[in-house]
Design an enzyme around this catalytic site. Sequence first.
Site, PDB file in Angstrom:
ATOM      1  N   HIS A 130     -48.140  11.802  -8.053  1.00  0.00           N
ATOM      2  CA  HIS A 130     -49.173  12.438  -8.875  1.00  0.00           C
ATOM      3  C   HIS A 130     -49.063  12.097 -10.353  1.00  0.00           C
ATOM      4  O   HIS A 130     -49.640  12.787 -11.192  1.00  0.00           O
ATOM      5  CB  HIS A 130     -49.130  13.961  -8.666  1.00  0.00           C
ATOM      6  CG  HIS A 130     -49.450  14.362  -7.262  1.00  0.00           C
ATOM      7  ND1 HIS A 130     -48.989  15.518  -6.670  1.00  0.00           N
ATOM      8  CD2 HIS A 130     -50.187  13.727  -6.304  1.00  0.00           C
ATOM      9  CE1 HIS A 130     -49.428  15.585  -5.430  1.00  0.00           C
ATOM     10  NE2 HIS A 130     -50.147  14.510  -5.179  1.00  0.00           N
ATOM     11  N   ALA A 177     -34.150  24.954  -2.645  1.00  0.00           N
ATOM     12  CA  ALA A 177     -33.794  23.530  -2.656  1.00  0.00           C
ATOM     13  C   ALA A 177     -32.294  23.289  -2.776  1.00  0.00           C
ATOM     14  O   ALA A 177     -31.723  22.498  -2.026  1.00  0.00           O
ATOM     15  CB  ALA A 177     -34.546  22.828  -3.790  1.00  0.00           C
TER      16      ALA A 177
END
Length: 227
Positions: A104, A214
């Site tokens: 992106h 994470a």
Amino acid sequence: MKKLIVLTGAGISAESGISTFRDQNGLWENHRIEEVATPEAWAKDPEKVLKFYNQRRKQALEVAPNAAHRALTDLERDYDLAVITQNIDNLHERAGTSRVLHLHGEIFKARSTQDPRLVYELDGWELKLGDCCALGSQLRPHIVWFGEEVPMMDQAIDLVQQAELFVIVGTSLAVYPAAGLVQYVDPSVPIYVIDPRQPNLRPTPNMKFILENASTGLQTLRKLINL
């Protein structure tokens, strides 16, 4: 070495203190996405868009890579690692990961509004009206906005098809076409999905969910793959 391909999303950067819009009722730093992250927003009010990304850039400079970023870098010792990220920050690179593909865009780069091949590294955090490319046209953030094509998608698909181990970290898999990358993983390849909230994925026999954030999830992953 075995090819390990990792897809990361906003959840991995959130642990460093970078805001994510999907945790804020569709708002990103009190802005509607349509106001700051679309071609229409740029056409309507480029100064507002530049100001918004200047603040994101400044914020990104104030944070540091976290344990999850470092854990991925550590995996390079044992795997042929490539990271595909939906994030626009540079925390993977700052942690030392060698191969990072930004789906992106990259917030510390700007590109020409006349020729998208003209991309520049930014010196500092501000990009202003009047900052121009070599052709004399205004520079814009080097970001893939909602409604724009994702030019790195073909390269990402190629990497995923090479995977011998595929890991998804910190993404809700709600944004396409990035969310569709998992469909290109060979059915024989193990897939590990790390996120405290299980993404909306159809489970397959080769898929294992690690319902942790994470950093702790990547520690769990290392135990599961015996490293």
